[in-house]
Design a protein around this motif. Structure first.
Motif, short mmCIF file in Angstrom:
data_model
loop_
_atom_site.label_atom_id
_atom_site.label_comp_id
_atom_site.label_asym_id
_atom_site.label_seq_id
_atom_site.Cartn_x
_atom_site.Cartn_y
_atom_site.Cartn_z
N SER A 85 0.82 -1.21 0.00
CA SER A 85 0.00 0.00 0.00
C SER A 85 0.86 1.26 0.00
N MET A 86 2.17 1.10 0.07
CA MET A 86 3.08 2.24 0.11
C MET A 86 3.27 2.81 -1.30
N ASN A 87 3.42 4.13 -1.36
CA ASN A 87 3.65 4.78 -2.66
C ASN A 87 5.01 4.44 -3.25
N GLN A 88 6.04 4.50 -2.42
CA GLN A 88 7.39 4.22 -2.92
C GLN A 88 8.12 3.30 -1.94
N PRO A 89 7.92 2.00 -2.09
CA PRO A 89 8.52 1.06 -1.13
C PRO A 89 9.98 0.72 -1.39
N THR A 90 10.62 1.41 -2.34
CA THR A 90 12.00 1.08 -2.71
C THR A 90 12.95 1.17 -1.52
N GLU A 91 12.84 2.22 -0.72
CA GLU A 91 13.73 2.38 0.43
C GLU A 91 13.50 1.28 1.47
N ILE A 92 12.25 0.90 1.66
CA ILE A 92 11.93 -0.18 2.60
C ILE A 92 12.50 -1.50 2.09
N LEU A 93 12.37 -1.73 0.79
CA LEU A 93 12.94 -2.95 0.20
C LEU A 93 14.44 -3.02 0.46
N GLU A 94 15.12 -1.90 0.36
CA GLU A 94 16.56 -1.86 0.65
C GLU A 94 16.84 -2.19 2.12
N GLN A 95 15.99 -1.69 3.02
CA GLN A 95 16.18 -1.99 4.44
C GLN A 95 15.94 -3.48 4.71
#
Length: 150
Positions: free
Chosen positions: A8-18
């Motif tokens: 549901s996140m707009n830009q999950p790219t940073e979370i994917l990196e974490q």
């Protein structure tokens, strides 16, 4: 801290990196599923990735899914890929995610929730009991914990 759903996140790219940089091999496996776009193929069409966030920092995550690492079973739903970042350990972060998943299961009218693990003593404090032992996809014995939620 708040619980959010990855998809549901707009830009999950940073979370994917974490997730990818977490110090656990399961996180690496999960990040591959997300990057390859096979998350729902592997865990089920309705699978969700729950994140516990403190501001922009990922404190913990888990999946709530129809499938886990135990093949050929009709048990569901599963809480899996439970992980807490080192900085947040000891603060019952996993418990907050487990409670969120249990609420979802109640909304779906599920009677039980299952957790597959090779560890002992982690999930009993959240009300889970060892239900049985099954072979996981790697052929190893996995304790199947279950909690009645209905």
């Amino acid at each position: 801290m708040i619980v959010v759903e990855f998809f549901s996140m707009n830009q999950p790219t940073e979370i994917l990196e974490q997730i990818k940089n977490a110090d656990w091999s399961g996180a690496k496996s999960l990040s591959r599923l997300l990057e390859e776009g096979s998350f729902h193929d592997r865990l089920g069409e309705n699978a969700r990735l729950l994140l516990l966030m403190e501001d922009e920092e990922l404190a913990a995550f888990c999946t709530f899914a129809d499938h886990d690492d135990v093949p050929d079973t009709n048990l569901a739903p599963w809480i899996g890929y439970v992980y807490t970042s080192e900085k947040f350990r000891g603060k019952r972060c996993a418990g907050q995610l487990i409670e969120a998943a249990e609420r979802m299961a109640r909304e779906d009218n599920d009677e039980y929730v299952y957790i597959s693990t090779g560890h002992r003593g982690l999930y009993e404090k959240y009300g889970y009991d060892l239900f049985t032992t099954l072979k996981n996809k790697h052929g190893q014995d996995s304790g199947i914990y279950r909690k009645k939620i209905k």
